[in-house]
Design a protein around this motif. Structure first.
Motif, short mmCIF file in Angstrom:
data_model
loop_
_atom_site.label_atom_id
_atom_site.label_comp_id
_atom_site.label_asym_id
_atom_site.label_seq_id
_atom_site.Cartn_x
_atom_site.Cartn_y
_atom_site.Cartn_z
N ALA A 116 31.97 45.11 28.21
CA ALA A 116 32.84 44.41 27.26
C ALA A 116 33.81 43.50 28.02
O ALA A 116 34.42 43.90 29.02
N GLU A 117 33.93 42.28 27.55
CA GLU A 117 34.82 41.32 28.18
C GLU A 117 36.26 41.71 27.92
O GLU A 117 36.63 42.09 26.81
N LYS A 118 37.08 41.60 28.94
CA LYS A 118 38.48 41.97 28.81
C LYS A 118 39.22 40.97 27.94
O LYS A 118 38.97 39.76 28.00
N THR A 119 40.12 41.47 27.12
CA THR A 119 40.89 40.64 26.20
C THR A 119 42.33 40.50 26.68
O THR A 119 42.77 41.21 27.59
N TYR A 120 43.04 39.62 26.02
CA TYR A 120 44.47 39.45 26.33
C TYR A 120 45.23 40.75 26.07
O TYR A 120 46.09 41.14 26.88
N ASN A 121 44.91 41.42 24.98
CA ASN A 121 45.57 42.70 24.69
C ASN A 121 45.28 43.73 25.78
O ASN A 121 46.15 44.55 26.13
N ASP A 122 44.06 43.71 26.33
CA ASP A 122 43.75 44.60 27.45
C ASP A 122 44.67 44.31 28.64
O ASP A 122 45.18 45.23 29.29
N ALA A 123 44.85 43.03 28.90
CA ALA A 123 45.70 42.63 30.02
C ALA A 123 47.14 43.07 29.80
O ALA A 123 47.79 43.59 30.71
N ILE A 124 47.64 42.90 28.58
CA ILE A 124 49.03 43.28 28.28
C ILE A 124 49.20 44.79 28.39
O ILE A 124 50.20 45.29 28.94
N ASN A 125 48.24 45.54 27.89
CA ASN A 125 48.33 47.00 27.99
C ASN A 125 48.31 47.45 29.45
O ASN A 125 49.05 48.37 29.84
N THR A 137 44.63 35.97 30.84
CA THR A 137 43.68 37.08 30.98
C THR A 137 42.77 36.89 32.18
O THR A 137 42.53 37.82 32.96
N LYS A 138 42.27 35.68 32.34
CA LYS A 138 41.36 35.36 33.46
C LYS A 138 42.05 35.63 34.79
O LYS A 138 41.52 36.38 35.65
N TYR A 139 43.21 35.03 35.00
CA TYR A 139 43.90 35.17 36.27
C TYR A 139 44.44 36.59 36.47
O TYR A 139 44.49 37.09 37.60
N PHE A 140 44.85 37.23 35.37
CA PHE A 140 45.35 38.60 35.46
C PHE A 140 44.29 39.52 36.06
O PHE A 140 44.56 40.27 37.01
N TYR A 141 43.07 39.45 35.53
CA TYR A 141 42.03 40.36 36.01
C TYR A 141 41.47 39.96 37.36
O TYR A 141 40.95 40.81 38.10
N GLU A 142 41.59 38.69 37.72
CA GLU A 142 41.23 38.32 39.09
C GLU A 142 42.15 39.04 40.09
O GLU A 142 41.68 39.57 41.09
N ILE A 143 43.44 39.05 39.79
CA ILE A 143 44.40 39.75 40.65
C ILE A 143 44.20 41.26 40.58
O ILE A 143 44.15 41.96 41.61
N TRP A 144 44.08 41.78 39.37
CA TRP A 144 43.92 43.23 39.16
C TRP A 144 42.70 43.76 39.93
O TRP A 144 42.78 44.77 40.62
N ASN A 145 41.58 43.05 39.82
CA ASN A 145 40.34 43.52 40.45
C ASN A 145 40.41 43.41 41.97
O ASN A 145 39.88 44.28 42.69
N ARG A 146 41.06 42.37 42.48
CA ARG A 146 41.20 42.25 43.94
C ARG A 146 42.05 43.41 44.48
O ARG A 146 41.73 43.98 45.53
#
Length: 490
Positions: A10-19, A126-135
């Motif tokens: 499932a693709e991550k959403t903005y709400n996923d990033a905020i949570n 969301t895009k940049y958030f998960y790039e940082i989170w995953n790294r």
């Protein structure tokens, strides 16, 4: 033969990033434990931030290409950042993309990371958030050097957002950026900036004493920590003498200079984009910072002369007039009522906001309403101080004390979730009831109400009278932000 096709993750959403981001907040119990320990921030804060930077694929030297203006201070640093950003934005041909990093946010966390004045879109956040989170999730740190950075751990809320801002601005190709310090300067996570193009210090005062110290000298020492070798620094006039002396000492330590900026005469002839007479001080500091930045980037031949009667470039004046900064001396017309909003939450900022409201009310004969909250500081002392600045010129007919909970359902807007206040105190309206009792001692003629949330408070106010009202909202940026969210109906 039956072939099984694996379901796509499932693709991550903005709400996923905020949570996920909200999970990085320090909760109230942890904050109280740290305070009781007496431990303040130390040098590890910066070395750890440098290590987090390495783990997301950068060196701190990479950020030099952003041509950063770095701003600290106690009062007015956010407004100064907004003014500076707006001046730089007048040079679109040379600076097609400008980044702005500020805190806290009002309605959405995306406001903290802006490009050309606009909050980052939900998609890009969301895009940049998960790039940082995953790294960060896929890398590790040597525990002998960084014992607190255990596998699976993440930086705190503000540190993560600071990393996200650098990554975003570099990916977006920003040519210049304006950075507002979070708290202090010396140990603030933004202070991994090695080579800014200009540094600024707005008015100093006493705030965040647990982290910065109890005296103006200690606070000035922390703020002056952003000064860098051979990078011109600027500050406002009328700084407390003891604080200014420390700033000058810090500048000498860092092999640079700090210049006091006068309030420029030409600002008397224009209407600044942010209301309040005190904003002329912040606007003048922004002129100095933008001027130095533009000169460093060779867009201007030389900086503006720091004398009161200097002629300012028209683009500078246009930038100051066009500045937009919600929640600071902001006027909102809604139905018959006029709302005057300011997120003031310290003694100095309460003084400025109260003076603004008092001056605006000089010709108004409408009934007055106060909507107030401050959940974590000495709220009772703040309302006494506020009343001292506006009485007897302004009398509130109605006074409402609310929590910062957004909705009547008892929930917060996702971007406004705060874990650093005591939930029991909020649920039991402990602060609000105390404020109501205190206000009764100040003015027993006002009708006083306690409200469990912002939506309830708005409905209460709008039902007070069929005639128009003047409503002053202050005490907390979280309160003002929640109010604007309810106004938006989102």
């Amino acid at each position: 033969m039956k072939i099984s096709i694996p379901l796509r993750m499932a693709e991550k959403t903005y709400n996923d990033a905020i949570n996920a981001l909200n999970s990085l907040q320090s909760n109230y119990a942890n904050i109280m434990a740290i305070r009781e320990s007496g431990i303040r921030k130390n040098e590890m804060a910066i070395s750890e931030m440098v290590e987090w930077t390495r783990r997301i694929g950068y060196t701190t030297a990479d950020f030099n290409k952003l041509n950063i203006v770095h701003i600290t201070g106690t009062k007015g640093k956010g407004s100064t950042a907004a003014f500076t950003n707006s001046i730089l934005s007048q040079y679109k041909e040379q600076l097609p993309k400008i980044g702005l990093y500020t805190s806290p946010h009002l309605k959405t966390v995306r406001e903290r990371i802006r490009i050309n004045g606009k909050p980052l879109s939900e998609k890009k956040f969301t895009k940049y958030f998960y790039e940082i989170w995953n790294r960060l999730d896929k890398t590790s740190s040597p525990l002998d050097k960084f014992p607190h950075m255990t596998p699976g751990s993440m930086p705190g809320y503000f540190k993560f957002l600071t990393l996200l801002s650098f990554h975003t601005f570099l990916q977006e190709g920003c040519k210049s950026c304006v950075y507002e310090v979070g708290i202090g300067g010396e140990y603030d996570s933004t202070n991994i900036i090695e080579r800014p193009v200009a540094c600024g210090v707005s008015l100093l005062g006493i705030d965040h004493t647990f982290m910065l110290g109890d005296t103006i000298e200690e606070i000035a020492w922390n703020k002056g920590g952003i000064f860098k070798k051979h990078v011109p620094a600027f500050t406002v006039e009328n700084q407390p003498t003891a604080g200014l002396n420390v700033l000058e000492e810090r500048a000498t330590e860092r092999n640079t200079t700090v210049t006091e900026v006068p309030i420029f005469d030409e600002l008397e002839k224009i209407k600044l984009g942010i209301a309040g007479s005190f904003q002329k001080t912040n606007a003048s500091l922004a002129v100095a910072l933008a001027s130095q930045a533009l000169t460093s980037m060779e867009i201007l031949d030389e900086p503006v002369n720091m004398i009161k009667d200097v002629h300012l470039p028209q683009k500078f004046l246009d930038g100051l007039k066009d500045t937009l900064w919600e929640g600071r001396c902001q006027t909102v017309n809604r139905g018959n009522n006029t709302w005057y909003l300011d997120g003031a939450h310290t003694k100095d900022s309460i003084e400025a906001a109260s003076t603004w409201f008092r001056d605006v009310m000089k010709t108004s004969r409408k009934p007055k309403v106060l909507l107030f909250n401050q959940q974590s500081r000495d709220a009772n002392a703040l309302i006494h101080f506020m009343n001292g600045k506006i009485a007897p010129d302004v009398h509130f007919d109605h006074v409402i004390f609310t929590t910062n909970v957004t909705w009547d359902s008892g929930s917060y807007s996702a971007d406004l979730v705060s874990m650093n206040t005591c939930k029991e105190d909020v649920d039991e309206l402990k602060v609000q009831k105390s404020l109501a009792e205190e206000w009764a001692k100040i003015d027993n003629e006002s009708k006083i109400f306690v409200s469990p949330n912002i939506e309830h408070a708005i409905n209460l106010i709008e039902g007070l009278s069929d005639n128009s009202l003047d409503i002053f909202v202050c005490g907390s940026l979280h309160l003002v932000g929640g109010l604007l969210v309810v106004f938006d109906g989102k």
